[in-house]
Design a protein around this motif. Structure first.
Motif, PDB file in Angstrom:
ATOM      1  N   TYR A 132       0.160  -9.527  -7.780  1.00 40.77           N
ATOM      2  CA  TYR A 132       0.346  -9.837  -6.366  1.00 40.77           C
ATOM      3  C   TYR A 132       1.665 -10.586  -6.233  1.00 40.77           C
ATOM      4  CZ  TYR A 132      -0.224 -12.330  -1.915  1.00 40.77           C
ATOM      5  OH  TYR A 132      -0.032 -12.842  -0.653  1.00 40.77           O
ATOM      6  N   THR A 133       2.524 -10.145  -5.309  1.00 41.26           N
ATOM      7  CA  THR A 133       3.773 -10.850  -5.046  1.00 41.26           C
ATOM      8  C   THR A 133       3.797 -11.280  -3.592  1.00 41.26           C
ATOM      9  OG1 THR A 133       5.054  -8.893  -4.371  1.00 41.26           O
ATOM     10  CG2 THR A 133       4.964  -9.390  -6.735  1.00 41.26           C
ATOM     11  N   PHE A 134       4.446 -12.415  -3.343  1.00 40.56           N
ATOM     12  CA  PHE A 134       4.562 -12.889  -1.967  1.00 40.56           C
ATOM     13  C   PHE A 134       5.848 -13.693  -1.820  1.00 40.56           C
ATOM     14  CE2 PHE A 134       4.025 -15.713   1.601  1.00 40.56           C
ATOM     15  CZ  PHE A 134       3.526 -14.851   2.563  1.00 40.56           C
ATOM     16  N   GLY A 135       6.597 -13.383  -0.773  1.00 38.65           N
ATOM     17  CA  GLY A 135       7.815 -14.121  -0.471  1.00 38.65           C
ATOM     18  C   GLY A 135       7.981 -14.300   1.019  1.00 38.65           C
ATOM     19  N   ALA A 144       7.288 -10.630   2.662  1.00 38.60           N
ATOM     20  CA  ALA A 144       7.207  -9.432   1.830  1.00 38.60           C
ATOM     21  C   ALA A 144       6.096  -9.683   0.826  1.00 38.60           C
ATOM     22  CB  ALA A 144       8.527  -9.166   1.127  1.00 38.60           C
ATOM     23  N   ALA A 145       5.156  -8.765   0.743  1.00 40.71           N
ATOM     24  CA  ALA A 145       4.023  -8.909  -0.163  1.00 40.71           C
ATOM     25  C   ALA A 145       3.710  -7.555  -0.789  1.00 40.71           C
ATOM     26  CB  ALA A 145       2.805  -9.434   0.588  1.00 40.71           C
ATOM     27  N   THR A 146       3.330  -7.590  -2.056  1.00 38.42           N
ATOM     28  CA  THR A 146       2.893  -6.376  -2.735  1.00 38.42           C
ATOM     29  C   THR A 146       1.651  -6.692  -3.542  1.00 38.42           C
ATOM     30  OG1 THR A 146       4.179  -6.731  -4.763  1.00 38.42           O
ATOM     31  CG2 THR A 146       5.264  -5.511  -2.967  1.00 38.42           C
ATOM     32  N   LEU A 147       0.874  -5.661  -3.774  1.00 40.51           N
ATOM     33  CA  LEU A 147      -0.324  -5.764  -4.608  1.00 40.51           C
ATOM     34  C   LEU A 147      -0.397  -4.464  -5.401  1.00 40.51           C
ATOM     35  CD1 LEU A 147      -2.905  -7.319  -5.352  1.00 40.51           C
ATOM     36  CD2 LEU A 147      -3.987  -6.315  -3.332  1.00 40.51           C
ATOM     37  N   SER A 148      -0.392  -4.575  -6.719  1.00 38.52           N
ATOM     38  CA  SER A 148      -0.353  -3.370  -7.544  1.00 38.52           C
ATOM     39  C   SER A 148      -1.224  -3.527  -8.783  1.00 38.52           C
ATOM     40  CB  SER A 148       1.084  -3.035  -7.943  1.00 38.52           C
ATOM     41  OG  SER A 148       1.686  -4.116  -8.623  1.00 38.52           O
ATOM     42  N   VAL A 149      -1.469  -2.398  -9.444  1.00 40.39           N
ATOM     43  CA  VAL A 149      -2.268  -2.352 -10.663  1.00 40.39           C
ATOM     44  C   VAL A 149      -1.469  -1.634 -11.742  1.00 40.39           C
ATOM     45  CG1 VAL A 149      -4.436  -1.555 -11.700  1.00 40.39           C
ATOM     46  CG2 VAL A 149      -4.408  -2.284  -9.306  1.00 40.39           C
ATOM     47  N   TRP A 150      -1.539  -2.169 -12.962  1.00 37.19           N
ATOM     48  CA  TRP A 150      -0.781  -1.674 -14.106  1.00 37.19           C
ATOM     49  C   TRP A 150      -1.702  -1.537 -15.309  1.00 37.19           C
ATOM     50  CZ3 TRP A 150       4.405  -0.622 -13.561  1.00 37.19           C
ATOM     51  CH2 TRP A 150       4.967  -1.025 -12.336  1.00 37.19           C
ATOM     52  N   THR A 151      -1.281  -0.740 -16.284  1.00 36.03           N
ATOM     53  CA  THR A 151      -2.082  -0.578 -17.495  1.00 36.03           C
ATOM     54  C   THR A 151      -1.984  -1.786 -18.420  1.00 36.03           C
ATOM     55  OG1 THR A 151      -0.282   0.586 -18.611  1.00 36.03           O
ATOM     56  CG2 THR A 151      -1.957   1.939 -17.476  1.00 36.03           C
ATOM     57  N   GLY A 152      -0.944  -2.585 -18.278  1.00 38.08           N
ATOM     58  CA  GLY A 152      -0.795  -3.741 -19.143  1.00 38.08           C
ATOM     59  C   GLY A 152       0.414  -4.587 -18.787  1.00 38.08           C
ATOM     60  N   LEU A 153       0.566  -5.685 -19.504  1.00 40.07           N
ATOM     61  CA  LEU A 153       1.657  -6.627 -19.260  1.00 40.07           C
ATOM     62  C   LEU A 153       3.034  -6.025 -19.531  1.00 40.07           C
ATOM     63  CD1 LEU A 153       0.107  -9.840 -20.779  1.00 40.07           C
ATOM     64  CD2 LEU A 153       1.103  -9.687 -18.494  1.00 40.07           C
ATOM     65  N   ARG A 154       3.184  -5.416 -20.693  1.00 45.29           N
ATOM     66  CA  ARG A 154       4.511  -4.900 -21.054  1.00 45.29           C
ATOM     67  C   ARG A 154       5.018  -3.858 -20.057  1.00 45.29           C
ATOM     68  NH1 ARG A 154       8.038  -5.378 -24.836  1.00 45.29           N
ATOM     69  NH2 ARG A 154       6.689  -6.492 -26.268  1.00 45.29           N
ATOM     70  N   PRO A 155       4.215  -2.856 -19.686  1.00 42.37           N
ATOM     71  CA  PRO A 155       4.731  -1.880 -18.719  1.00 42.37           C
ATOM     72  C   PRO A 155       5.087  -2.516 -17.373  1.00 42.37           C
ATOM     73  CG  PRO A 155       2.693  -1.078 -19.702  1.00 42.37           C
ATOM     74  CD  PRO A 155       2.892  -2.482 -20.178  1.00 42.37           C
ATOM     75  N   ALA A 156       4.272  -3.465 -16.914  1.00 49.06           N
ATOM     76  CA  ALA A 156       4.571  -4.122 -15.641  1.00 49.06           C
ATOM     77  C   ALA A 156       5.863  -4.920 -15.747  1.00 49.06           C
ATOM     78  CB  ALA A 156       3.413  -5.023 -15.228  1.00 49.06           C
ATOM     79  N   ARG A 175     -10.650   0.629 -12.981  1.00 48.70           N
ATOM     80  CA  ARG A 175     -11.013   1.231 -11.696  1.00 48.70           C
ATOM     81  C   ARG A 175     -11.422   0.227 -10.617  1.00 48.70           C
ATOM     82  NH1 ARG A 175     -11.580   5.713 -14.936  1.00 48.70           N
ATOM     83  NH2 ARG A 175     -13.629   5.941 -15.768  1.00 48.70           N
ATOM     84  N   VAL A 176     -11.246  -1.054 -10.875  1.00 43.59           N
ATOM     85  CA  VAL A 176     -11.496  -2.061  -9.844  1.00 43.59           C
ATOM     86  C   VAL A 176     -10.202  -2.254  -9.054  1.00 43.59           C
ATOM     87  CG1 VAL A 176     -11.931  -4.522  -9.431  1.00 43.59           C
ATOM     88  CG2 VAL A 176     -13.340  -3.249 -11.056  1.00 43.59           C
ATOM     89  N   ILE A 177     -10.308  -2.205  -7.747  1.00 43.94           N
ATOM     90  CA  ILE A 177      -9.138  -2.380  -6.892  1.00 43.94           C
ATOM     91  C   ILE A 177      -9.088  -3.841  -6.447  1.00 43.94           C
ATOM     92  CG2 ILE A 177      -8.050  -1.727  -4.719  1.00 43.94           C
ATOM     93  CD1 ILE A 177      -9.418   1.024  -5.049  1.00 43.94           C
ATOM     94  N   PRO A 178      -8.021  -4.557  -6.806  1.00 43.84           N
ATOM     95  CA  PRO A 178      -7.907  -5.945  -6.346  1.00 43.84           C
ATOM     96  C   PRO A 178      -7.678  -5.969  -4.836  1.00 43.84           C
ATOM     97  CG  PRO A 178      -5.878  -5.251  -7.428  1.00 43.84           C
ATOM     98  CD  PRO A 178      -6.859  -4.118  -7.574  1.00 43.84           C
ATOM     99  N   THR A 179      -7.995  -7.085  -4.212  1.00 43.78           N
ATOM    100  CA  THR A 179      -7.825  -7.203  -2.765  1.00 43.78           C
ATOM    101  C   THR A 179      -6.751  -8.222  -2.430  1.00 43.78           C
ATOM    102  OG1 THR A 179      -9.488  -8.946  -2.506  1.00 43.78           O
ATOM    103  CG2 THR A 179     -10.270  -6.633  -2.380  1.00 43.78           C
ATOM    104  N   TRP A 180      -6.224  -8.093  -1.211  1.00 40.99           N
ATOM    105  CA  TRP A 180      -5.231  -9.062  -0.728  1.00 40.99           C
ATOM    106  C   TRP A 180      -5.779 -10.488  -0.790  1.00 40.99           C
ATOM    107  CZ3 TRP A 180      -0.434  -7.517  -0.449  1.00 40.99           C
ATOM    108  CH2 TRP A 180      -0.122  -6.207  -0.102  1.00 40.99           C
ATOM    109  N   PRO A 181      -6.998 -10.752  -0.274  1.00 40.77           N
ATOM    110  CA  PRO A 181      -7.496 -12.133  -0.358  1.00 40.77           C
ATOM    111  C   PRO A 181      -7.608 -12.638  -1.793  1.00 40.77           C
ATOM    112  CG  PRO A 181      -8.769 -10.899   1.265  1.00 40.77           C
ATOM    113  CD  PRO A 181      -7.889  -9.903   0.544  1.00 40.77           C
ATOM    114  N   GLU A 182      -7.969 -11.754  -2.724  1.00 41.20           N
ATOM    115  CA  GLU A 182      -8.044 -12.161  -4.126  1.00 41.20           C
ATOM    116  C   GLU A 182      -6.656 -12.524  -4.653  1.00 41.20           C
ATOM    117  OE1 GLU A 182      -9.957 -10.584  -8.324  1.00 41.20           O
ATOM    118  OE2 GLU A 182      -9.594  -9.120  -6.724  1.00 41.20           O
TER     119      GLU A 182
END
Length: 174
Positions: free
Chosen positions: A7-10, A86-98, A134-141
């Protein structure tokens, strides 16, 4: 296998509706960055509003990503004329790829310009945490974890690339 949520927020220096050159430049940069990020190895998905939505971030239907939310310290406004975030919420397979995707290419170039567009708030600009496959994180989370990171520092619940944790809570995961 667990996946990584990001999650990013600026807070922007000017509202998104501002017709000035810096706002246009930020928007144009985003139009190039997001498709490049989506092609990176390890990218799974990111929050997108349902097609055809009108209004600000707060008015859009984000589906399984939940109702749009912002940290409690954001105070610039929620109307079309005043939203400055500006806010983003994304899912990645792991730390290194992200990490590799965030700190390379067009996104790296944009990060180098972040102080042109974003205020320095004294709050972390992003937070990471693990979610079940397969769990989708949410904005409030995402907001809750960013605020947790700000208040308590990096822990397995909420962490950064610099102070990361494996899915089992082991410190220093890469």
């Amino acid at each position: 296998m667990p996946q990584l949520a990001l999650y990013t927020f600026g807070v922007l220096k000017a509202p998104l509706a501002d017709p000035g050159p810096l706002t246009r430049e930020l928007h144009d940069r985003g139009e190039s960055v997001y498709p490049e990020i989506a092609r990176q190895p390890g990218y799974v998905a990111h929050a997108e509003a349902a097609p055809g939505g009108r209004g600000t971030h707060f008015d859009l239907d984000w589906g399984a990503w939940g109702e749009f939310a912002v940290p409690g310290w954001y105070g610039k406004g929620r109307t079309r004329e005043r939203v400055a975030l500006a806010a983003t919420l994304s899912v990645w397979t792991g730390l290194r790829p992200a990490r590799d995707a965030i700190y390379s290419g067009l996104h790296r170039e944009a990060l180098n310009r972040r102080h042109d567009w974003f205020e320095r708030t004294g709050h972390p600009p992003y937070v990471l945490w693990w979610v079940a496959d397969r769990v989708i994180p949410t904005w409030p989370e995402g907001v809750a974890r960013l605020e947790y990171l700000h208040g308590r520092g990096a822990e397995p619940y909420a962490f950064t690339f610099r102070r990361s944790f494996a899915p089992d809570g082991t410190p220093g995961a890469r």
